[in-house]
Design a protein around this motif. Structure first.
Motif, PDB file in Angstrom:
ATOM      1  N   GLU A   8       0.889  -1.060   0.020  1.00 55.85           N
ATOM      2  CA  GLU A   8       0.046  -0.132  -0.104  1.00 55.85           C
ATOM      3  C   GLU A   8       0.851   1.229  -0.229  1.00 55.85           C
ATOM      4  O   GLU A   8       0.465   2.477  -0.128  1.00 55.85           O
ATOM      5  N   GLN A   9       2.164   1.160   0.555  1.00 60.00           N
ATOM      6  CA  GLN A   9       3.027   2.216   0.370  1.00 60.00           C
ATOM      7  C   GLN A   9       3.189   2.873  -0.974  1.00 60.00           C
ATOM      8  O   GLN A   9       3.297   2.050  -2.004  1.00 60.00           O
ATOM      9  N   ILE A  10       3.309   4.242  -0.848  1.00 64.36           N
ATOM     10  CA  ILE A  10       3.534   5.097  -2.203  1.00 64.36           C
ATOM     11  C   ILE A  10       4.775   5.605  -1.975  1.00 64.36           C
ATOM     12  O   ILE A  10       5.230   6.348  -0.921  1.00 64.36           O
ATOM     13  N   VAL A  11       5.645   5.608  -3.061  1.00 62.11           N
ATOM     14  CA  VAL A  11       6.654   6.363  -3.100  1.00 62.11           C
ATOM     15  C   VAL A  11       6.474   7.395  -4.180  1.00 62.11           C
ATOM     16  O   VAL A  11       6.239   7.409  -5.193  1.00 62.11           O
ATOM     17  N   VAL A  12       6.894   8.762  -3.785  1.00 59.59           N
ATOM     18  CA  VAL A  12       6.763   9.832  -4.523  1.00 59.59           C
ATOM     19  C   VAL A  12       8.178  10.476  -5.139  1.00 59.59           C
ATOM     20  O   VAL A  12       9.270  10.445  -4.393  1.00 59.59           O
ATOM     21  N   VAL A  13       8.560  10.398  -6.396  1.00 56.11           N
ATOM     22  CA  VAL A  13       9.746  10.743  -6.902  1.00 56.11           C
ATOM     23  C   VAL A  13       9.473  11.950  -7.823  1.00 56.11           C
ATOM     24  O   VAL A  13       8.628  11.875  -8.626  1.00 56.11           O
ATOM     25  N   PRO A  65       1.524  12.168  10.037  1.00 58.42           N
ATOM     26  CA  PRO A  65       1.650  10.701  10.521  1.00 58.42           C
ATOM     27  C   PRO A  65       1.804   9.628   9.441  1.00 58.42           C
ATOM     28  O   PRO A  65       2.129   8.717   9.652  1.00 58.42           O
ATOM     29  N   GLY A  66       1.197  10.217   8.191  1.00 60.16           N
ATOM     30  CA  GLY A  66       1.434   8.885   7.036  1.00 60.16           C
ATOM     31  C   GLY A  66       2.623   9.246   6.417  1.00 60.16           C
ATOM     32  O   GLY A  66       3.047   8.506   5.392  1.00 60.16           O
ATOM     33  N   CYS A  67       3.497  10.056   6.852  1.00 55.12           N
ATOM     34  CA  CYS A  67       4.828  10.159   5.853  1.00 55.12           C
ATOM     35  C   CYS A  67       5.845   9.226   6.648  1.00 55.12           C
ATOM     36  O   CYS A  67       6.130   9.555   7.704  1.00 55.12           O
ATOM     37  N   LEU A  68       6.435   8.406   5.800  1.00 57.04           N
ATOM     38  CA  LEU A  68       7.407   7.469   6.474  1.00 57.04           C
ATOM     39  C   LEU A  68       8.967   8.007   6.039  1.00 57.04           C
ATOM     40  O   LEU A  68       9.958   7.390   6.334  1.00 57.04           O
ATOM     41  N   GLY A  69       9.036   8.912   5.189  1.00 58.09           N
ATOM     42  CA  GLY A  69      10.481   9.159   4.718  1.00 58.09           C
ATOM     43  C   GLY A  69      10.358  10.389   3.723  1.00 58.09           C
ATOM     44  O   GLY A  69       9.358  10.463   3.086  1.00 58.09           O
ATOM     45  N   TYR A  70      11.434  11.307   3.790  1.00 51.23           N
ATOM     46  CA  TYR A  70      11.571  12.277   2.885  1.00 51.23           C
ATOM     47  C   TYR A  70      12.767  12.619   2.807  1.00 51.23           C
ATOM     48  O   TYR A  70      13.684  13.168   3.701  1.00 51.23           O
ATOM     49  N   GLU A  71      13.556  12.421   1.592  1.00 50.85           N
ATOM     50  CA  GLU A  71      14.840  12.770   1.277  1.00 50.85           C
ATOM     51  C   GLU A  71      14.903  13.846   0.058  1.00 50.85           C
ATOM     52  O   GLU A  71      14.121  13.786  -0.709  1.00 50.85           O
ATOM     53  N   VAL A  97       6.660  14.412 -11.791  1.00 52.64           N
ATOM     54  CA  VAL A  97       6.495  13.526 -10.345  1.00 52.64           C
ATOM     55  C   VAL A  97       5.839  12.557 -10.737  1.00 52.64           C
ATOM     56  O   VAL A  97       4.924  12.170 -11.670  1.00 52.64           O
ATOM     57  N   GLU A  98       6.336  11.255 -10.145  1.00 50.78           N
ATOM     58  CA  GLU A  98       6.085   9.872 -10.368  1.00 50.78           C
ATOM     59  C   GLU A  98       5.434   9.394  -8.978  1.00 50.78           C
ATOM     60  O   GLU A  98       6.232   9.482  -7.889  1.00 50.78           O
ATOM     61  N   LEU A  99       4.347   8.574  -9.162  1.00 51.53           N
ATOM     62  CA  LEU A  99       3.943   7.896  -7.971  1.00 51.53           C
ATOM     63  C   LEU A  99       4.152   6.272  -8.038  1.00 51.53           C
ATOM     64  O   LEU A  99       3.735   6.018  -9.160  1.00 51.53           O
ATOM     65  N   GLU A 102      10.044  10.691  -1.506  1.00 51.28           N
ATOM     66  CA  GLU A 102       8.962  10.702  -0.491  1.00 51.28           C
ATOM     67  C   GLU A 102       8.393   9.441  -0.248  1.00 51.28           C
ATOM     68  O   GLU A 102       8.066   8.823  -1.280  1.00 51.28           O
ATOM     69  N   ARG A 103       8.394   8.854   1.069  1.00 55.01           N
ATOM     70  CA  ARG A 103       7.450   7.593   1.086  1.00 55.01           C
ATOM     71  C   ARG A 103       6.268   8.090   2.085  1.00 55.01           C
ATOM     72  O   ARG A 103       6.453   8.516   3.122  1.00 55.01           O
ATOM     73  N   TYR A 104       4.885   7.417   1.549  1.00 57.08           N
ATOM     74  CA  TYR A 104       4.009   7.520   2.281  1.00 57.08           C
ATOM     75  C   TYR A 104       3.086   6.202   2.405  1.00 57.08           C
ATOM     76  O   TYR A 104       3.511   5.163   1.788  1.00 57.08           O
ATOM     77  N   ARG A 105       2.450   6.274   3.906  1.00 55.69           N
ATOM     78  CA  ARG A 105       1.663   4.885   4.310  1.00 55.69           C
ATOM     79  C   ARG A 105       0.909   4.459   3.087  1.00 55.69           C
ATOM     80  O   ARG A 105       0.822   3.103   2.817  1.00 55.69           O
TER      81      ARG A 105
END
Length: 98
Positions: free
Chosen positions: A5-10, A38-44, A93-95, A59-62
């Motif tokens: 279910e996790q989504i990575v945004v590039v 709360p839903g953000c798992l990472g942001y580089e 932007v890619e999901l 970016e990584r989101y739940r």
């Protein structure tokens, strides 16, 4: 939480050389606010070594709901929509899912 279910945004942003430092300063604030969600798992944040006007965000989101919350947040609207996007010369932007 299901990893599928996790989504990575590039996000790849292209910035005029004279505005790169301004964008990076704003992104620093944006990153702090985003990581507090709360839903953000990472942001580089990365800057290209070959084209210093290119900024890459990973970016990584739940889940999709967390992405929606991020995009609708006051800090995203103010910092990204209101301040950063007008300074960009290009944006992709890619999901992605795991």
């Amino acid at each position: 939480m299901n990893a599928s279910e996790q989504i990575v945004v590039v996000a790849r942003w292209h910035v005029a050389q004279d505005q790169v430092n301004d964008v990076l300063d704003i992104v620093s604030t944006l990153r702090q606010h985003s990581l507090a969600e709360p839903g953000c798992l990472g942001y580089e944040v990365f800057r290209s070594t070959e084209d210093t006007g290119t900024v890459l965000l990973i970016e990584r989101y739940r889940d999709a709901e967390a992405i929606d919350a991020h995009r609708n947040s006051a800090h995203y609207q103010e910092l990204v929509v209101g301040r950063i996007i007008p300074m960009l010369t290009g944006r992709q932007v890619e999901l992605l899912r795991a």
